[in-house]
Scaffold this motif. Structure first.
Motif, mmCIF file in Angstrom:
data_model
loop_
_atom_site.group_PDB
_atom_site.id
_atom_site.type_symbol
_atom_site.label_atom_id
_atom_site.label_comp_id
_atom_site.label_asym_id
_atom_site.label_seq_id
_atom_site.Cartn_x
_atom_site.Cartn_y
_atom_site.Cartn_z
ATOM 1 N N GLY A 156 -11.140 -5.059 -3.505
ATOM 2 C CA GLY A 156 -10.239 -5.015 -4.650
ATOM 3 C C GLY A 156 -10.949 -4.756 -5.963
ATOM 4 N N THR A 165 -11.948 3.566 -5.171
ATOM 5 C CA THR A 165 -11.492 4.361 -6.316
ATOM 6 C C THR A 165 -12.699 4.920 -7.059
ATOM 7 N N ASP A 198 -9.417 -0.991 -18.793
ATOM 8 C CA ASP A 198 -8.138 -0.704 -19.459
ATOM 9 C C ASP A 198 -7.250 -1.936 -19.516
ATOM 10 N N GLU A 216 -6.542 4.223 -13.108
ATOM 11 C CA GLU A 216 -6.505 4.475 -11.664
ATOM 12 C C GLU A 216 -6.779 5.934 -11.307
HETATM 13 P P1 GDP Z 1 -11.901 -1.681 -3.218
HETATM 14 O O1 GDP Z 1 -11.234 -2.655 -2.280
HETATM 15 O O2 GDP Z 1 -13.060 -2.293 -3.915
HETATM 16 O O3 GDP Z 1 -12.245 -0.388 -2.571
HETATM 17 O O4 GDP Z 1 -10.841 -1.378 -4.385
HETATM 18 P P2 GDP Z 1 -9.876 -0.122 -4.611
HETATM 19 O O5 GDP Z 1 -10.662 1.062 -4.986
HETATM 20 O O6 GDP Z 1 -8.939 -0.004 -3.454
HETATM 21 O O7 GDP Z 1 -9.114 -0.598 -5.924
HETATM 22 C C1 GDP Z 1 -8.245 -1.714 -5.943
HETATM 23 C C2 GDP Z 1 -7.108 -1.453 -6.933
HETATM 24 O O8 GDP Z 1 -7.628 -1.374 -8.254
HETATM 25 C C3 GDP Z 1 -6.386 -0.138 -6.679
HETATM 26 O O9 GDP Z 1 -5.016 -0.331 -6.892
HETATM 27 C C4 GDP Z 1 -6.951 0.802 -7.747
HETATM 28 O O10 GDP Z 1 -6.049 1.805 -8.126
HETATM 29 C C5 GDP Z 1 -7.216 -0.164 -8.874
HETATM 30 N N1 GDP Z 1 -8.275 0.279 -9.783
HETATM 31 C C6 GDP Z 1 -9.548 0.640 -9.482
HETATM 32 N N2 GDP Z 1 -10.244 0.952 -10.599
HETATM 33 C C7 GDP Z 1 -9.399 0.788 -11.644
HETATM 34 C C8 GDP Z 1 -9.523 0.929 -13.083
HETATM 35 O O11 GDP Z 1 -10.576 1.277 -13.650
HETATM 36 N N3 GDP Z 1 -8.394 0.629 -13.819
HETATM 37 C C9 GDP Z 1 -7.232 0.226 -13.242
HETATM 38 N N4 GDP Z 1 -6.190 -0.052 -14.046
HETATM 39 N N5 GDP Z 1 -7.090 0.077 -11.917
HETATM 40 C C10 GDP Z 1 -8.149 0.353 -11.124
#
Ligand code: GDP
Length: 295
Positions: free
Chosen positions: A109, A114, A250, A276
Motif C-alpha cells: 500500500g 505505482t 499530494d 496516482e
Molecule cells: P503497493 O502495494 O506498495 O504496490 O502500492 P500501490 O502502488 O498499489 O499503491 C497503493 C495505492 O496508493 C493505490 O491506490 C495508488 O493509486 C495510490 N498511490 C500511489 N502513489 C500515490 C501518490 O503519490 N499519490 C496518491 N494520491 N496516491 C498514490
C-alpha cells in the motif's frame, strides 16, 4: 502539500517578521514555537530539537539581531537549514551501469507498484532509457496484473513468471532477460506486507544478494509520518538502501516524514509521488521543498 506545517511555521514567524529589532528572547521564543509546529507535523523529536537549537545558535552567531532586516535574515537562515535537513541538494539516481538494476522495497500500500510504473515512465521520457519491469511479488497475482496494466500505460515491457514461486529466481531471470533483449534498466517490484515481516525481509535480502542492484529504493507513504521514519529505519538496517521514495505527498498536509527521514536514516529522498497518474513523479529538490514549506 504540507499546508498545515506551512501555516504553523508562518504563525510562529509572525512575531519576528517585519520587526525592526529582534532580541535574543524573541528568537528563543520563536524557535520554541517552531519546534512545536514541527512536532505537530509529526517530525521526529530529536530532529526537531536539533534543528531549532541549530537555527537559534546560527541566528545569534550570524549578527541576525543587529542586521537591518532581522526577520528576513532569519527566514533565509530557516530556508537554508530546512533544505539541509532534507538533504541539501537533489540526489541523482545512479543509472550509469547497463543494465542498471533497481530494487523497489516497502510495505503493502506504500505505492511500490505505482512508483515502479512512474519510474519506468520517467526513465523513458527524461533519461532516454529502455526499462524492463520485473513482477517479483509472487504472493498477489493481482500485483502482477496491476504492474502489467501500468506498464501498458507507459509503454514499458514487463517480465513475469506466473508459474514460479521463487522470487530470487524470477529476479535473476528478469536481469538475464534484460541483458539478452537490450533493456538498460531493470526495475524489480518486490512483495510487501502490511507490517514488517521477518520472512519478507529475508526474502528481499536474498533478492538483493542475487541481483546486486545499483539502487535500492525504499518506498513509503508520506502521510504515515513517524511510522514512515521507523519503517525506513528497519528496512535500512536490513537492506542498506540507496534512497527513499516518498509517495502521496499530494495528500500530506504535515510533512513529518519528509523532514525527518534524512536525519534519521541518513539516506536521501530521491523521488516524490504527487498523485496516482503515471506522470505524478518528481525528483526531490530539498531547496525547492524548503521554499515551498516556508511559503
Ligand atoms: P503497493 O502495494 O506498495 O504496490 O502500492 P500501490 O502502488 O498499489 O499503491 C497503493 C495505492 O496508493 C493505490 O491506490 C495508488 O493509486 C495510490 N498511490 C500511489 N502513489 C500515490 C501518490 O503519490 N499519490 C496518491 N494520491 N496516491 C498514490
Amino acid at each position: 502539500m504540507f499546508e498545515n506545517l506551512s501555516d504553523k511555521l508562518d504563525r510562529a514567524f509572525k512575531v519576528l517578521k517585519g520587526q525592526g529589532t529582534i532580541t535574543e528572547i524573541n528568537v528563543a521564543e520563536t524557535m520554541k514555537e517552531i519546534r512545536k509546529a514541527l512536532l505537530d507535523a509529526d517530525v521526529n523529536y530529536k530532529t526537531a530539537k536539533a534543528f531549532t537549537d541549530d537555527v537559534k545558535q546560527k541566528a545569534l552567531g550570524n549578527n541576525v539581531l543587529t542586521s537591518i532586516s532581522p526577520g528576513q535574515l532569519l527566514t533565509k537562515l530557516m530556508n537554508d537549514e530546512l533544505a539541509e535537513l532534507m538533504g541539501g541538494t537533489a540526489a541523482e539516481l545512479d543509472v550509469k551501469a547497463s543494465p542498471t538494476v533497481i530494487l523497489i522495497a516497502g510495505l503493502n500500500g506504500a505505492g511500490k507498484t505505482t512508483f515502479t510504473g512512474k519510474l519506468a515512465n520517467y526513465l523513458k521520457t527524461q533519461k532516454n532509457k529502455k526499462p524492463l519491469l520485473v513482477a517479483d511479488d509472487i504472493y498477489r497475482p493481482a500485483a502482477i496484473d496491476q504492474l502489467e496494466v501500468l506498464a501498458g500505460q507507459v509503454g514499458a515491457a514487463v517480465y513475469t513468471n506466473r508459474e514460479s514461486k521463487d522470487p530470487i529466481a524470477i529476479a535473476k531471470e528478469g536481469v538475464a532477460y534484460a541483458k539478452q533483449n537490450g533493456y538498460n534498466v531493470v526495475i524489480i517490484d518486490t512483495a510487501g506486507r502490511l507490517s514488517i515481516d521477518e520472512a519478507l525481509m529475508v526474502e528481499i535480502e536474498q533478492v538483493k544478494a542475487a541481483v546486486n542492484p545499483q539502487e535500492i529504493l525504499f518506498v513509503v507513504d508520506s502521510m504515515t509520518g513517524q511510522d514512515a521514519v521507523n519503517t525506513a529505519k528497519v528496512f535500512n538496517d536490513r537492506l542498506d538502501f540507496t534512497g527513499v521514495v516518498l509517495t502521496k505527498l499530494d495528500g500530506d498536509t504535515r510533512g513529518g516524514a519528509a523532514l525527518s527521514i534524512k536525519s534519521v536514516v541518513n539516506k536521501p529522498i530521491k523521488f516524490i509521488g504527487t498523485g496516482e497518474k503515471m506522470d505524478a513523479i518528481d525528483v526531490f529538490h530539498p531547496d525547492r521543498m524548503a521554499s515551498r514549506i516556508l511559503g
